[in-house]
Scaffold this active site. Sequence first.
Site, PDB file in Angstrom:
ATOM      1  N   CYS A 223       0.822  -1.202   0.000  1.00 16.78           N
ATOM      2  CA  CYS A 223       0.000   0.000   0.000  1.00 16.78           C
ATOM      3  C   CYS A 223       0.864   1.264   0.000  1.00 16.78           C
ATOM      4  CB  CYS A 223      -0.965  -0.002   1.178  1.00 16.78           C
ATOM      5  SG  CYS A 223      -0.197  -0.343   2.776  1.00 16.78           S
ATOM      6  N   HIS A 469      -1.387   1.172   7.618  1.00 19.96           N
ATOM      7  CA  HIS A 469      -1.874   1.212   6.237  1.00 19.96           C
ATOM      8  C   HIS A 469      -1.577   2.579   5.632  1.00 19.96           C
ATOM      9  CE1 HIS A 469      -4.258   0.155   2.784  1.00 19.96           C
ATOM     10  NE2 HIS A 469      -5.026   1.222   2.943  1.00 19.96           N
TER      11      HIS A 469
END
Length: 1132
Positions: A223, A469
């Site tokens: 990510c 994330h």
Amino acid sequence: MNDKSDDTMELEFTSDNTVGDDTNELIEKALPTDSHYKVEDKVRYVWRIDNWESLRTREKVHSPVFTCGRYQWRILLFPNGGNSPEYISAFVESVEASQEKEPVIKFHIFEISNFIKGWHVCAYFAICCENYENNEIASKINIAHHRFTSGIIDWGFKTLLQVAQLTQLNEHKRSLLEKNRINLVVYLKIIKDETGVLWHNFMDYDSKKETGYVGLRNQGATCYMNSLLQSLYFTNYFRKATFEIPTDDDEPTKNVALAMQRVFYNLQCADNAVSTTELTKSFGWDTLDSFMQHDVQEFNRVLQDKLESSMKGTAAEGAISKLFVGKMKSYVKCIDVDFESSRTEDFYDIQLNVKGCKNLEESFVDYCAVETLEGDNRYMAEGYGLQKARKGVIFKSFPPVLHLQLKRFEYDMQQDAMVKINDRHEFPNEINLDKFLEVEEESETESRLPQTYTLVGVLVHSGDLHGGHYCAFIKPEINKNWFKFDDDKVVPVTEKDVFDDNFGGDSAKGPKLLKRFTNAYMLVYVRNSDISYVLAPLGEKDIPSHLKKRLAREAEDNLAKKKELEEAQFYMTCRLFSDLDLKNYGGFDLGNFDLHDGIRSVGIEMTPSKIVKVKKSDTLLDFKHFISESFKIDIAQFRLWLMIGRQNKTIRPDGPLLEADNKLSMEAIKDKLPKHANISELKIYVELPDVEVTSSPWFLSRENPAKQECIIIFLKYYDPYLQKLEYIGKYTVPNKVTNKISSLVPIVSSRLKHPEGTTYVVYEEIKPTMIDMVTQHKTFVQAELSDGDILVFQKSLSKQEIEELPDKSMEKVTNYFDSLLNRVHIKLREKPTDSSPFKSTDKGLNDIDLILSKKTLYDDFAKAAAEKLNCDPMKIMFSMSNNMSAAKGMIKRNEKLTLNEMIPGLGHYPNNTNLVFYELLNMSITEFDLKRLVKVIFVDSSFKEQGPFELLITKNSTFADVRDAVLPKIKFEKTTGNFRIFHYQQNRLGRQYQLSDSLATLSENHGLYMDQESLEEEEANRKSSEIVVPVAHFSKDISRTHGTPFLFILKKNEIFEDTRMRLQSVLSMGEKEFGRVKVAHLQRHGTAARYFKDGDVMFDHFRDHDYIGLDHPDKTGKSSRIGNMEKALKIN
């Protein structure tokens, strides 16, 4: 949940639907709304229930319809609680949504309908119960929000209130339910959906359709990479420059530029999320790399360096520097004398402090803060001595695209650990940086363009130091909307989502302050004067034609494969075997089948077979005609048998397919197999008439299984003279009950053309590890033989015949099968040790195949290898391989050692090839055992590394012997000077060895570092107060060392700026490259680095065994850190 029966028709209700000043106050008290939500309308609705007990006779009841905004609503009440009878359940239902619905599927108390896309309304609401006459007597207010759609038409609370609470008395002896009456109250606000995705569940969400953009698929932990790639993609000038790199003849998994082009093309043209697998493969990454999060700044720099080198000599050359490179000046300027020391260097990004800075402008002020050097910290100015001075940094130029790295991750001295800084740090949509730019002349100020920048990208991290994330907020077009790029999903967002939600700091939730762990760590600004070319849109003409053609061709291929896969569901694969295919087979069972089906025979070729694709709907008769036509066999002269895997892992024919099966489909035929068989393909034995049968009927009847007496037996013959097993066909035994095994003797003798009266020993091949002798006078039933069993015949041998055998150990077929069972396939590969002095360079071949036994002894293994290599077996050294096909530990010679003991986990399947590395020695292996391998890196006086050299040294040698062995291999630029030898491990220098020391003091697998006393001249002039310290390179974590260490002199009272310049000179690094190096103090057994800053005196901090650490990325990817989940970032 909607029931088309209208409960309100049978019951009388009244309601109150008002909005006044008092009501407004009640609504805001019950349902406070975040200020960033725009309320389109609001209402307080009271459902006045006059007969509560009558409601309880029903499962569910709807209130009268009320209006809020342009929409109609009603309450859906379960007075008996639905699935929880001790509770009251209540829901707000959208009337429009229920009317938009198609037929619904009931699921507990919710109903799921076919989703009609488009219509929705967002509402914030609360439900409670009130006393019929006094609204101050009320239950707890339950609050929720929901996106009402035709898919989910209602939302609320399964456990609104316990039924028992309705009659509980308060301190005034009053209750909610009195005189069988009660009010049910809804407070409701219609919230404007500014982005179109407010409270969306993102089921069946189409990013391309909703936003015009697509995301990137996450490979596991990529990510961080996805967020940066999206930012670079929307820097349109960068995308155009990437497209201009010539890549016509390259492979995407081997060329980073081409892989980037393909990602960018797909982001521009694809309808679905784009894969980055090709890109990471082009980096040289394996699957493990894709499950590790790397530092985004480091990744960005390494990637841009790689692309910049690919752009050289092309139309794109200089594009990255033009976009991202600015200049800054570090200076020390004396206050009382006219002296200034400065250096100007390039920067690709700017790292700004978050700690102690409220906003971005304060971070720039902090970055350019001027420090006064005075007192004991005065500056040593050349020619002027110690002087008061000002020290700082000023920018000479900013690039068109500004990458600002917010320092969210820092070392905390008190915790002695890296921590994430979650402090609030505000950043504006637009910022002017004029005051941070150096002005040399007044006229320059007038002519210079304003340094005003507009924000176009915010890269965000959610989580803590150890994980989390990453996503990106990007504004693709300067005057249009923001979007959130979260891996494969792209959604429109508000400015609050971009700014307020990513400043960090605490967030208020009721009376509590909650720490936010989601905040911006990288900002992308574009200078207003450069927006027109930096963000200029790209069209089809900007995409290389070779790229479009290649991707169009691949799309066609993928479409064809997809079509083939879709059609595959209507077909099945059949593998056909006949006696013609088996006649030359000499291994286990009836063939070398697939690995998962049974045991393979090493060194025996796969059984030939015919593979055909058949429609599942075809009948068995259709299939028989197909075989007849394809293989030119009369349909009456073959019979088909299904072959199945037995419990003992053999595969045999199980039973014939009868005439009665002819009308069955092939899929139905496959269904005859046991369900647990998990068959990927249908294996069919094509039975041909016995060689003894020359006319019809070709086969004995099998149509009545109850009266079946015949069976088919497969026959093999073993010749101990040739050590050969051959298949001699199948035979149909007419009557298994009365026929004896001895009845096969004349058949076998005839087929082998043996003299009449030849006697045989007979074995049943049950499985590879069970070859049993059978008694010939028994019947087939008595011997428990049935269809598909195998009998192996061998001539009876006299003692004299046994003596005449070439190999008595192979006298019996059981010996042969044991040999076959222990047979292994060994692949020899030359060990890649080009620098090894003991490898004979005039002999040797790579990738040699040997078929041996697990019981082969070491010396016999060496002889077999030597025969292939044409060398002395005593001059070969073998090494095992690891799972990555790389050499590891040496296999020591032992006369009693078997191959099975030499190689742990030795397999016998050909597709589990056992790889062994070999080296050819210029001495015998026995002499080699008296020596030890030592690896030495040599660094000359110019700080150039040579080696590593692999030396074979007698175990009782000294380090002087090591030096003498290395010297002939070294290319000298300067031959004078003494030589020193140091312990060398994990790219660090350890103790210095005296040349007279014994080599035994060096541990196994530890290396040596030898230099030419590069500090010789400095050493000669070194003052007694100065010290020599080792220097090691590392990347972020001090255990991730890399590069070549060296020794360096620290001088007393020398400030860090001057020490740093000497370090740069020793390393011969340019300003741009050395500007990325951070200098740290490392302790011998310490776990953290202390970084030096301008004005520090490094000399004051060092004690014995301390060393200097240079923190910078390892571009070689050859970090010393092994076995840790973090790896040095590399792009090949």
